[in-house]
Motif scaffolding. Structure first.
Motif, PDB file in Angstrom:
ATOM      1  N   GLY A  18     -25.311  63.733 -49.918  1.00  0.00           N
ATOM      2  CA  GLY A  18     -25.626  62.588 -49.063  1.00  0.00           C
ATOM      3  C   GLY A  18     -26.721  62.909 -48.070  1.00  0.00           C
ATOM      4  O   GLY A  18     -27.557  63.774 -48.312  1.00  0.00           O
ATOM      5  N   ASN A  19     -26.687  62.241 -46.925  1.00  0.00           N
ATOM      6  CA  ASN A  19     -27.756  62.441 -45.940  1.00  0.00           C
ATOM      7  C   ASN A  19     -27.224  62.792 -44.557  1.00  0.00           C
ATOM      8  O   ASN A  19     -27.919  62.621 -43.571  1.00  0.00           O
ATOM      9  N   THR A  20     -25.990  63.285 -44.483  1.00  0.00           N
ATOM     10  CA  THR A  20     -25.421  63.691 -43.199  1.00  0.00           C
ATOM     11  C   THR A  20     -24.831  65.087 -43.323  1.00  0.00           C
ATOM     12  O   THR A  20     -23.956  65.321 -44.160  1.00  0.00           O
ATOM     13  N   ASP A  21     -25.329  66.025 -42.499  1.00  0.00           N
ATOM     14  CA  ASP A  21     -24.761  67.368 -42.446  1.00  0.00           C
ATOM     15  C   ASP A  21     -23.398  67.314 -41.756  1.00  0.00           C
ATOM     16  O   ASP A  21     -23.119  66.394 -40.981  1.00  0.00           O
ATOM     17  N   GLY A  22     -22.581  68.314 -42.018  1.00  0.00           N
ATOM     18  CA  GLY A  22     -21.296  68.366 -41.336  1.00  0.00           C
ATOM     19  C   GLY A  22     -20.595  69.684 -41.535  1.00  0.00           C
ATOM     20  O   GLY A  22     -21.063  70.548 -42.274  1.00  0.00           O
ATOM     21  N   ILE A  23     -19.487  69.830 -40.847  1.00  0.00           N
ATOM     22  CA  ILE A  23     -18.661  71.036 -40.914  1.00  0.00           C
ATOM     23  C   ILE A  23     -17.331  70.664 -41.553  1.00  0.00           C
ATOM     24  O   ILE A  23     -16.715  69.662 -41.179  1.00  0.00           O
ATOM     25  N   ILE A  24     -16.905  71.468 -42.509  1.00  0.00           N
ATOM     26  CA  ILE A  24     -15.638  71.232 -43.222  1.00  0.00           C
ATOM     27  C   ILE A  24     -14.734  72.443 -43.015  1.00  0.00           C
ATOM     28  O   ILE A  24     -15.183  73.591 -43.091  1.00  0.00           O
ATOM     29  N   THR A  25     -13.451  72.169 -42.776  1.00  0.00           N
ATOM     30  CA  THR A  25     -12.434  73.204 -42.623  1.00  0.00           C
ATOM     31  C   THR A  25     -11.243  72.849 -43.496  1.00  0.00           C
ATOM     32  O   THR A  25     -10.806  71.699 -43.510  1.00  0.00           O
ATOM     33  N   ILE A  26     -10.720  73.819 -44.240  1.00  0.00           N
ATOM     34  CA  ILE A  26      -9.470  73.658 -44.973  1.00  0.00           C
ATOM     35  C   ILE A  26      -8.459  74.580 -44.294  1.00  0.00           C
ATOM     36  O   ILE A  26      -8.764  75.756 -44.041  1.00  0.00           O
ATOM     37  N   PHE A  27      -7.268  74.041 -44.015  1.00  0.00           N
ATOM     38  CA  PHE A  27      -6.315  74.845 -43.259  1.00  0.00           C
ATOM     39  C   PHE A  27      -4.871  74.550 -43.640  1.00  0.00           C
ATOM     40  O   PHE A  27      -4.567  73.564 -44.307  1.00  0.00           O
ATOM     41  N   ASP A  28      -4.011  75.426 -43.172  1.00  0.00           N
ATOM     42  CA  ASP A  28      -2.572  75.407 -43.433  1.00  0.00           C
ATOM     43  C   ASP A  28      -1.867  74.771 -42.234  1.00  0.00           C
ATOM     44  O   ASP A  28      -1.640  75.431 -41.224  1.00  0.00           O
ATOM     45  N   ASN A  69     -19.233  61.712 -40.784  1.00  0.00           N
ATOM     46  CA  ASN A  69     -19.105  60.821 -41.943  1.00  0.00           C
ATOM     47  C   ASN A  69     -20.015  61.344 -43.043  1.00  0.00           C
ATOM     48  O   ASN A  69     -21.128  60.867 -43.221  1.00  0.00           O
ATOM     49  N   MET A  70     -19.553  62.348 -43.737  1.00  0.00           N
ATOM     50  CA  MET A  70     -20.339  62.945 -44.815  1.00  0.00           C
ATOM     51  C   MET A  70     -19.645  62.691 -46.150  1.00  0.00           C
ATOM     52  O   MET A  70     -18.442  62.491 -46.209  1.00  0.00           O
ATOM     53  N   ASP A  71     -20.426  62.703 -47.203  1.00  0.00           N
ATOM     54  CA  ASP A  71     -19.924  62.487 -48.555  1.00  0.00           C
ATOM     55  C   ASP A  71     -19.584  63.854 -49.138  1.00  0.00           C
ATOM     56  O   ASP A  71     -20.474  64.679 -49.346  1.00  0.00           O
ATOM     57  N   PHE A  72     -18.283  64.094 -49.376  1.00  0.00           N
ATOM     58  CA  PHE A  72     -17.902  65.390 -49.953  1.00  0.00           C
ATOM     59  C   PHE A  72     -16.622  65.245 -50.758  1.00  0.00           C
ATOM     60  O   PHE A  72     -15.831  64.331 -50.565  1.00  0.00           O
ATOM     61  N   SER A  73     -16.461  66.188 -51.684  1.00  0.00           N
ATOM     62  CA  SER A  73     -15.213  66.291 -52.425  1.00  0.00           C
ATOM     63  C   SER A  73     -14.689  67.709 -52.270  1.00  0.00           C
ATOM     64  O   SER A  73     -15.448  68.645 -52.028  1.00  0.00           O
ATOM     65  N   VAL A  74     -13.396  67.832 -52.393  1.00  0.00           N
ATOM     66  CA  VAL A  74     -12.763  69.139 -52.264  1.00  0.00           C
ATOM     67  C   VAL A  74     -11.680  69.267 -53.330  1.00  0.00           C
ATOM     68  O   VAL A  74     -10.974  68.309 -53.638  1.00  0.00           O
ATOM     69  N   ILE A  75     -11.612  70.449 -53.933  1.00  0.00           N
ATOM     70  CA  ILE A  75     -10.568  70.782 -54.897  1.00  0.00           C
ATOM     71  C   ILE A  75      -9.905  72.079 -54.412  1.00  0.00           C
ATOM     72  O   ILE A  75     -10.604  73.052 -54.075  1.00  0.00           O
ATOM     73  N   VAL A  76      -8.597  72.079 -54.373  1.00  0.00           N
ATOM     74  CA  VAL A  76      -7.832  73.260 -53.999  1.00  0.00           C
ATOM     75  C   VAL A  76      -6.903  73.580 -55.161  1.00  0.00           C
ATOM     76  O   VAL A  76      -6.245  72.686 -55.702  1.00  0.00           O
ATOM     77  N   ARG A  77      -6.859  74.857 -55.541  1.00  0.00           N
ATOM     78  CA  ARG A  77      -5.973  75.282 -56.639  1.00  0.00           C
ATOM     79  C   ARG A  77      -5.059  76.395 -56.152  1.00  0.00           C
ATOM     80  O   ARG A  77      -5.419  77.168 -55.277  1.00  0.00           O
ATOM     81  N   GLY A  78      -3.898  76.485 -56.771  1.00  0.00           N
ATOM     82  CA  GLY A  78      -2.972  77.543 -56.423  1.00  0.00           C
ATOM     83  C   GLY A  78      -1.642  77.316 -57.095  1.00  0.00           C
ATOM     84  O   GLY A  78      -1.567  76.776 -58.198  1.00  0.00           O
TER      85      GLY A  78
END
Length: 130
Positions: A58-68, A117-126
């Motif tokens: 997309g056209n917006t930078d951002g910060i992503i965090t995955i957490f427990d 407001n960024m366009d992103f997808s996330v996949i988590v496996r385990g």
């Protein structure tokens, strides 16, 4: 009997060989997220994260965090990471964790937060286990 060695530490059984439920969870977002649940383990189980993948575009930078469960340093699966999509068009990031991330408490949820407001997808496996 299956056995593996990772840097000198013996692993007796693969998770799927001892009845653990293998899990893949994914989601796509276009708005900022705050503690959005990616993975809810079965009752009495923990999440063990073995890998993740982020695709930001997309056209917006951002910060992503995955957490427990709680967005604190000792519970980050993916620490706050900046995704520069303005200059790079699309960014794909991922990691296979050498040692699975084990939820700190039974029943904890794996969540995601993004700063904009960024366009992103996330996949988590385990897998899920006690």
């Amino acid at each position: 009997r299956d056995a593996s060695t990772i840097e000198g530490a013996e692993i007796d059984q693969r998770p799927d060989k001892i009845g653990a439920l293998l899990v893949t969870r994914g989601a796509q977002f276009t708005l900022a997220q705050t503690g959005t649940v990616l993975w809810t383990p079965a009752v009495g189980k923990r999440c063990y994260v073995t890998s993740y993948r982020i695709n930001a575009r997309g056209n917006t930078d951002g910060i992503i965090t995955i957490f427990d469960e709680t967005d604190t340093q000792n519970q980050w699966v993916l620490p706050p990471t900046k995704y520069d999509v303005v200059n790079n068009s699309s960014t794909i990031d991922g990691e296979i964790l050498p040692i699975p991330y084990k939820s700190s408490t039974v029943g904890n949820l794996i969540k995601v937060t993004s700063s904009t407001n960024m366009d992103f997808s996330v996949i988590v496996r385990g897998y899920e286990a006690m």
